[in-house]
Write an enzyme that holds these catalytic residues in place. Structure first.
Site, PDB file in Angstrom:
ATOM      1  N   GLY A  12       0.847  -1.199   0.000  1.00 32.95           N
ATOM      2  CA  GLY A  12       0.000   0.000   0.000  1.00 32.95           C
ATOM      3  C   GLY A  12       0.878   1.243   0.000  1.00 32.95           C
ATOM      4  O   GLY A  12       2.102   1.167   0.149  1.00 32.95           O
ATOM      5  N   LEU A  13       0.239   2.378  -0.157  1.00 33.85           N
ATOM      6  CA  LEU A  13       0.959   3.654  -0.237  1.00 33.85           C
ATOM      7  C   LEU A  13       1.717   3.967   1.047  1.00 33.85           C
ATOM      8  O   LEU A  13       1.408   3.411   2.113  1.00 33.85           O
ATOM      9  CB  LEU A  13      -0.052   4.790  -0.498  1.00 33.85           C
ATOM     10  CG  LEU A  13      -0.807   4.767  -1.826  1.00 33.85           C
ATOM     11  CD1 LEU A  13      -1.894   5.842  -1.820  1.00 33.85           C
ATOM     12  CD2 LEU A  13       0.143   4.967  -2.999  1.00 33.85           C
ATOM     13  N   SER A  14       2.659   4.881   0.958  1.00 38.23           N
ATOM     14  CA  SER A  14       3.356   5.369   2.151  1.00 38.23           C
ATOM     15  C   SER A  14       2.324   6.014   3.083  1.00 38.23           C
ATOM     16  O   SER A  14       1.473   6.785   2.623  1.00 38.23           O
ATOM     17  CB  SER A  14       4.408   6.404   1.727  1.00 38.23           C
ATOM     18  OG  SER A  14       4.999   6.968   2.869  1.00 38.23           O
ATOM     19  N   GLY A  15       2.370   5.682   4.335  1.00 35.82           N
ATOM     20  CA  GLY A  15       1.423   6.248   5.300  1.00 35.82           C
ATOM     21  C   GLY A  15       0.072   5.547   5.323  1.00 35.82           C
ATOM     22  O   GLY A  15      -0.843   5.959   6.045  1.00 35.82           O
ATOM     23  N   GLY A  17      -0.630   2.638   6.531  1.00 31.36           N
ATOM     24  CA  GLY A  17      -0.849   1.963   7.810  1.00 31.36           C
ATOM     25  C   GLY A  17      -0.235   0.568   7.868  1.00 31.36           C
ATOM     26  O   GLY A  17      -0.508  -0.193   8.798  1.00 31.36           O
ATOM     27  N   LYS A  18       0.612   0.240   6.905  1.00 32.71           N
ATOM     28  CA  LYS A  18       1.205  -1.105   6.836  1.00 32.71           C
ATOM     29  C   LYS A  18       1.963  -1.426   8.127  1.00 32.71           C
ATOM     30  O   LYS A  18       1.714  -2.453   8.760  1.00 32.71           O
ATOM     31  CB  LYS A  18       2.166  -1.209   5.625  1.00 32.71           C
ATOM     32  CG  LYS A  18       1.500  -0.922   4.292  1.00 32.71           C
ATOM     33  CD  LYS A  18       2.469  -1.044   3.126  1.00 32.71           C
ATOM     34  CE  LYS A  18       3.588  -0.018   3.125  1.00 32.71           C
ATOM     35  NZ  LYS A  18       3.130   1.394   2.964  1.00 32.71           N
ATOM     36  N   THR A  19       2.903  -0.549   8.489  1.00 28.35           N
ATOM     37  CA  THR A  19       3.732  -0.802   9.671  1.00 28.35           C
ATOM     38  C   THR A  19       2.884  -0.856  10.939  1.00 28.35           C
ATOM     39  O   THR A  19       3.081  -1.729  11.795  1.00 28.35           O
ATOM     40  CB  THR A  19       4.803   0.313   9.804  1.00 28.35           C
ATOM     41  OG1 THR A  19       5.569   0.333   8.600  1.00 28.35           O
ATOM     42  CG2 THR A  19       5.722   0.071  10.979  1.00 28.35           C
ATOM     43  N   SER A  86       5.861  -1.790  -2.208  1.00 25.83           N
ATOM     44  CA  SER A  86       5.797  -2.777  -3.311  1.00 25.83           C
ATOM     45  C   SER A  86       4.742  -2.404  -4.346  1.00 25.83           C
ATOM     46  O   SER A  86       3.735  -3.087  -4.475  1.00 25.83           O
ATOM     47  CB  SER A  86       5.573  -4.194  -2.773  1.00 25.83           C
ATOM     48  OG  SER A  86       4.640  -4.272  -1.715  1.00 25.83           O
TER      49      SER A  86
HETATM   50  P1  ADP Z   1       3.105   2.785   6.263  1.00 34.92           P
HETATM   51  O1  ADP Z   1       3.891   1.733   6.995  1.00 34.92           O
HETATM   52  O2  ADP Z   1       2.057   2.198   5.367  1.00 34.92           O
HETATM   53  O3  ADP Z   1       3.968   3.790   5.559  1.00 34.92           O
HETATM   54  P2  ADP Z   1       2.538   3.794   8.879  1.00 34.92           P
HETATM   55  O4  ADP Z   1       1.969   2.611   9.611  1.00 34.92           O
HETATM   56  O5  ADP Z   1       3.975   4.146   9.107  1.00 34.92           O
HETATM   57  O6  ADP Z   1       2.258   3.607   7.309  1.00 34.92           O
HETATM   58  O7  ADP Z   1       1.674   5.102   9.186  1.00 34.92           O
HETATM   59  C1  ADP Z   1       0.261   5.081   9.188  1.00 34.92           C
HETATM   60  C2  ADP Z   1      -0.248   6.219  10.072  1.00 34.92           C
HETATM   61  O8  ADP Z   1      -1.669   6.256  10.000  1.00 34.92           O
HETATM   62  C3  ADP Z   1       0.136   6.026  11.533  1.00 34.92           C
HETATM   63  O9  ADP Z   1       0.494   7.269  12.072  1.00 34.92           O
HETATM   64  C4  ADP Z   1      -1.171   5.500  12.144  1.00 34.92           C
HETATM   65  O10 ADP Z   1      -1.279   5.842  13.505  1.00 34.92           O
HETATM   66  C5  ADP Z   1      -2.214   6.236  11.308  1.00 34.92           C
HETATM   67  N1  ADP Z   1      -3.540   5.602  11.273  1.00 34.92           N
HETATM   68  C6  ADP Z   1      -4.710   6.215  11.556  1.00 34.92           C
HETATM   69  N2  ADP Z   1      -5.754   5.376  11.449  1.00 34.92           N
HETATM   70  C7  ADP Z   1      -5.239   4.165  11.112  1.00 34.92           C
HETATM   71  C8  ADP Z   1      -5.817   2.879  10.876  1.00 34.92           C
HETATM   72  N3  ADP Z   1      -7.134   2.660  10.969  1.00 34.92           N
HETATM   73  N4  ADP Z   1      -4.988   1.878  10.530  1.00 34.92           N
HETATM   74  C9  ADP Z   1      -3.642   2.069  10.419  1.00 34.92           C
HETATM   75  N5  ADP Z   1      -3.032   3.266  10.636  1.00 34.92           N
HETATM   76  C10 ADP Z   1      -3.818   4.313  10.983  1.00 34.92           C
END
Ligand code: ADP
Length: 184
Positions: A12-15, A17-19, A86
């Site tokens: 999925g896109l950056s941000g 929620g993957k991590t 990815s």
């Molecule tokens: P990625 O790894 O995809 O780049 P991150 O997990 O680092 O994304 O960041 C996702 C952000 O979105 C975090 O700050 C997280 O707290 C926020 N967030 C808000 N709502 C949700 C949700 N329902 N599921 C996952 N992340 C969420």
């Protein structure tokens, strides 16, 4: 009997929620006694794939190497949680074919929501032209056609998304056995 290995691949896109979702899944599985390893895209790029850029060739190479390590672990009975943008479908499919025990989690948060969150300030910099080839802005993202789980984080909590992932792994039979400590 040992644990069955599987690669759980978050895309999925950056941000998106993957991590964040991955961490909740990790905690739940550890609490149940499962043996696992996490390959996080950001950490991998500082180590295993340090020096690679963001061209299509380099992104594919990044994923190929993550897939290679995930495969080694999976075939040794480890649950591998991979979290990486990815963006290209074809290389994700190649990795799936190679590993076999592969579960794809599409964290489908729309661009507008990711951009609004802008956890790392990267979207702002990409919009300002300070970062080139940023996925979703001036580089493509190809969504999976048939992901095992779709996490729609704009309308579900982190816990709900994590639970859906766990339910999927359970229904596919990957959580039936925990590793047994060997007696020497
Ligand atoms: P990625 O790894 O995809 O780049 P991150 O997990 O680092 O994304 O960041 C996702 C952000 O979105 C975090 O700050 C997280 O707290 C926020 N967030 C808000 N709502 C949700 C949700 N329902 N599921 C996952 N992340 C969420």
């Amino acid at each position: 009997m040992g644990q069955r290995g599987v690669t759980v691949w978050f895309t999925g896109l950056s941000g998106a929620g993957k991590t964040t979702i991955c961490q909740v899944v990790e905690q739940a599985l550890r609490a149940q006694g499962h043996q696992l390893e996490v390959l996080d895209g950001d950490v991998v790029r500082e180590n295993l794939t340090k020096g690679l850029g963001f061209s299509k060739a380099d992104r594919d190479e990044n994923i190929r190497r993550i897939g290679f390590v995930a495969h080694l672990l999976t075939r040794n009975g480890v649950i591998v949680l991979v979290s990486a943008i990815s963006p290209y479908r074809e290389i994700r499919e190649q990795v799936r074919q190679k590993i076999g025990d592969f579960v794809e989690i599409y964290v489908s948060t729309p661009l507008e929501v990711c951009e609004q969150r802008d956890v790392k300030g990267l979207y702002k910099r990409a919009r300002a032209g300070q970062i080139k080839q940023f996925t979703g802005i001036d580089d493509p993202y190809e969504p999976p056609d048939n992901p095992e789980v779709n996490c729609q984080t704009q309308q579900e909590t982190v816990e709900q998304s994590a639970q859906n992932v766990l339910n999927c792994l359970k229904s596919l039979g990957y959580l039936d056995q925990v590793p047994v400590l060997q007696q020497i």
